[in-house]
Design a protein around this motif. Structure first.
Motif, short mmCIF file in Angstrom:
data_model
loop_
_atom_site.label_atom_id
_atom_site.label_comp_id
_atom_site.label_asym_id
_atom_site.label_seq_id
_atom_site.Cartn_x
_atom_site.Cartn_y
_atom_site.Cartn_z
N PRO A 449 0.81 -1.45 0.06
CA PRO A 449 -0.02 0.04 -0.04
C PRO A 449 0.83 1.28 -0.09
O PRO A 449 0.52 2.28 -0.49
CB PRO A 449 -1.03 -0.08 1.12
N SER A 450 2.02 1.30 0.66
CA SER A 450 2.90 2.43 0.70
C SER A 450 3.16 2.76 -0.76
O SER A 450 3.41 4.05 -1.02
CB SER A 450 3.96 2.35 1.57
N GLN A 451 3.60 1.82 -1.65
CA GLN A 451 4.23 2.18 -2.71
C GLN A 451 3.16 2.63 -3.66
O GLN A 451 3.22 3.51 -4.54
CB GLN A 451 4.75 0.95 -3.52
N ARG A 452 1.81 1.98 -3.48
CA ARG A 452 0.91 2.34 -4.24
C ARG A 452 0.29 3.99 -3.88
O ARG A 452 -0.10 4.65 -4.94
CB ARG A 452 -0.32 1.47 -4.18
N GLY A 453 0.35 4.19 -2.63
CA GLY A 453 0.28 5.57 -2.04
C GLY A 453 1.20 6.59 -2.82
O GLY A 453 0.76 7.71 -3.00
N PHE A 454 2.17 5.98 -2.91
CA PHE A 454 3.28 7.01 -3.25
C PHE A 454 3.17 7.35 -4.75
O PHE A 454 3.31 8.51 -5.45
CB PHE A 454 4.93 6.52 -2.95
N VAL A 455 2.98 6.20 -5.74
CA VAL A 455 2.75 6.44 -6.82
C VAL A 455 1.41 7.48 -7.13
O VAL A 455 1.50 8.40 -7.95
CB VAL A 455 2.45 5.09 -7.43
N ALA A 456 0.63 7.24 -6.27
CA ALA A 456 -0.87 8.10 -6.32
C ALA A 456 -0.36 9.55 -6.34
O ALA A 456 -0.79 10.38 -7.20
CB ALA A 456 -1.94 7.61 -5.68
N ALA A 457 0.60 9.82 -5.24
CA ALA A 457 0.76 11.28 -4.92
C ALA A 457 1.64 11.80 -6.15
O ALA A 457 1.65 13.04 -6.48
CB ALA A 457 1.81 11.10 -3.67
N VAL A 458 2.45 10.87 -6.68
CA VAL A 458 3.26 11.26 -7.96
C VAL A 458 2.21 11.62 -8.86
O VAL A 458 2.45 12.97 -9.63
CB VAL A 458 4.26 10.46 -8.11
N GLY A 459 1.31 10.86 -9.09
CA GLY A 459 0.42 10.99 -10.19
C GLY A 459 -0.31 12.26 -10.08
O GLY A 459 -0.66 12.98 -11.12
N GLU A 460 -0.62 12.77 -8.99
CA GLU A 460 -1.31 14.01 -8.76
C GLU A 460 -0.40 15.15 -9.10
O GLU A 460 -1.26 16.27 -9.68
CB GLU A 460 -1.81 13.97 -7.17
N ALA A 461 0.72 15.14 -8.79
CA ALA A 461 1.52 16.25 -9.04
C ALA A 461 2.05 16.16 -10.30
O ALA A 461 2.30 17.34 -10.81
CB ALA A 461 2.74 16.30 -7.92
N ALA A 462 2.21 14.92 -11.07
CA ALA A 462 2.81 15.19 -12.50
C ALA A 462 2.11 13.86 -13.11
O ALA A 462 2.61 12.66 -13.17
CB ALA A 462 4.59 14.57 -12.09
N PRO A 463 1.06 14.28 -13.63
CA PRO A 463 0.16 13.17 -14.18
C PRO A 463 1.14 12.43 -15.60
O PRO A 463 0.53 11.48 -15.96
CB PRO A 463 -1.10 14.04 -14.77
N ASP A 464 2.05 13.07 -16.01
CA ASP A 464 2.62 12.65 -17.12
C ASP A 464 4.24 11.55 -16.81
O ASP A 464 4.64 11.07 -17.58
CB ASP A 464 3.39 13.68 -18.19
#
Length: 504
Positions: A449-464
């Motif tokens: 879950p911590s890796q998935r959460g980090f990926v989601a946070a990156v996606g919000e800030a940098a969708p590309d």
């Protein structure tokens, strides 16, 4: 029978015990103590990272000079696990990549190339392939080391790799019998228990070992795990489990997984494990890597671990706890394998050249749209910490992806929200203006879950941003994903090629 009080008898028993021991050792040159044991019949050694140098062939020659029958083993699986390429990362496909590609010719060719490298190093036994069926996605120690999660897939590729390995005067050592794929514990640190229907376990997990044996596997490595339906002893120490191998018609060498692993060391001890494994039917005892205790390792840890095993065997032989006939039988199997390999090496041909990079490139899969080619890559490395078996956090993966551009490592399990925000801001700043793309490097997005959460946070800030996943494939990240299925330099290079310069 001679007793421990008879000096001549003690020497004979020590030599007999030496014939079934396969220790690791410290240093890149042959230590005096080890040379003496080799001259006194030691079965051989196992190489680990600390033994490597540009002069490895010379070390192998010195070992074989001390004992021409010595077997030198190397964990050289390709993909995430390499010893010969420890510093720069593997340049061979790993099992999960080969399973995803499902091209038996590619698997056979990879096995032959790995064996060629092992032979070039002067070694005799390639400790692989992994025949485990990775049915538990939480598995912390197998994962991408397995060809896959389907019995038929693993069976055909385990057999193909055995065929490739053993065409070059090198023995395969198939692992980890009876199957380490259905566990969420790492036997380096604990003793896994696998409950459930033993008939189903046999059908799913033992079948690949049958296929590997039918393909001619010369040796099989045991697993330190308990299947309660077959007894409360770990498979390595369980005569019923090891007897199942012989019942399949296997007359090769049964090798234990390392006796210094916590599953054995912290239960019955290295010495107790050595005696019980031999009594259960094992032939060759891997004592393990003396650097595994880390900072707690003594300067002579290799000698301590070796003597813990050897002295316990000698004592058990002397007092009748362990049968001399059983150990003599084991030593004879080991010696027979050494003699057969020596004879085969004189007539075997080298492996044909193979495009390993092409195999890895074909194994990569993409989820989502990678977009236009980037000018460069900046990397947020969110992989888990390394284990004793797999250096999943190896720096060479980042180096191959970033090629000198900005990168940062972040421990997603421990990082605070402010640390996560700062890492993402740093990546965005490094990528801005230069046409670079943010890459999130993960290895447990399927279960962490911590890796998935980090990926989601990156996606919000940098969708590309793009995820490069070196673990088992997962879904629902919200970003485009390249599934590499190995922490290797070759896999990282292939992922970079998809992102920089072309996006086909």
């Amino acid at each position: 029978m001679t007793t421990e009080h008879d000096p001549a008898g003690a020497d004979e028993l020590a030599r007999l015990a030496n014939g079934v021991l396969w220790p690791g050792f410290l240093g890149a040159e042959l230590p005096d103590w080890l040379a003496a044991e080799l001259r006194d019949g030691l079965a051989g050694v196992v190489y680990f990272a600390q033994n490597l140098s540009p002069h490895l062939e010379r070390l192998s020659a010195a070992i074989h000079e001390a004992n021409p029958r010595a077997l030198i083993g190397v964990d050289e699986e390709g993909g995430s696990v390499t010893r010969l390429e420890t510093l720069a990362g593997s340049t061979a496909p790993g099992a999960a990549q080969l399973g995803a590609l499902d091209d038996l010719a590619a698997t056979r060719a990879t096995g032959a190339e790995l064996a060629r490298r092992v032979r070039e190093a002067g070694a005799d036994v390639l400790i692989g392939p992994v025949a485990d069926v990775n049915t538990d996605p939480r598995n912390p120690v197998i994962g991408v080391r397995a060809f896959g999660a389907q019995t038929a897939l693993v069976s055909r590729h385990a057999a193909a790799e055995v065929e490739g390995i053993q065409g070059t005067g090198v023995a395969a050592c198939v692992k980890h019998f009876p199957g380490h794929g259905d566990t969420a514990l790492d036997s380096h640190h604990d003793l896994p228990r696998i409950t459930g229907d033993p008939v189903e376990f046999d059908r799913v997990h033992i079948e690949p070992f049958r296929a590997a044996i039918a393909a001619g596997a010369r040796s099989v490595m045991t697993a330190h795990l308990v299947v309660p339906a077959w007894g409360e002893e770990p498979a390595t120490l369980n005569p019923r489990v090891l007897g199942m191998l012989r019942a399949e018609g296997f007359d090769g060498v049964i090798v234990t997984d390392a006796l210094d692993m916590a599953a054995i060391r912290e239960s019955v001890g290295i010495g107790g494990g050595a005696v019980r494994a031999l009594a259960a039917g094992a032939d060759l005892l891997c004592v393990g890597n003396p650097t595994n205790p880390g900072d707690a390792a003594a300067p002579d840890q290799d000698q301590r671990d070796f003597h813990a095993a050897r002295d316990a065997i000698v004592q058990a032989l002397a007092d009748g706890t362990l049968s001399v006939q059983r150990v003599a039988e084991a030593a004879a199997r080991v010696a027979r394998l050494a003699d057969e390999l020596a004879a085969e090496r004189t007539g075997s041909s080298a492996a044909e050249p193979v495009d390993l990079g092409g195999i890895v490139a074909r194994s990569l899969t993409v989820q989502g749209d990678l977009g236009s080619p980037a000018a460069g890559l900046v990397v947020l490395d969110a992989r888990r910490r390394a284990t004793l078996a797999v250096d999943s956090a190896a720096s060479y993966v980042v180096e191959a992806l970033a090629e000198g551009e900005w990168s940062r490592r972040i421990d997603t399990e421990r990082a605070t929200a402010d640390e996560v925000a700062a890492a993402i801001a740093g990546a965005r700043s490094a990528a801005a203006g230069g046409g670079s793309r943010i890459v999130v490097l993960v290895d447990r997005i399927d279960t962490d879950p911590s890796q998935r959460g980090f990926v989601a946070a990156v996606g919000e800030a940098a969708p590309d941003a793009v995820v490069v996943n070196v673990g088992l494939p997962g879904t629902g990240s919200g970003l485009a994903v390249i599934d590499v299925r190995a922490s290797s330099s070759l896999g990282a290079q292939a992922a970079r090629a998809l992102l920089v310069g072309r996006a086909d």
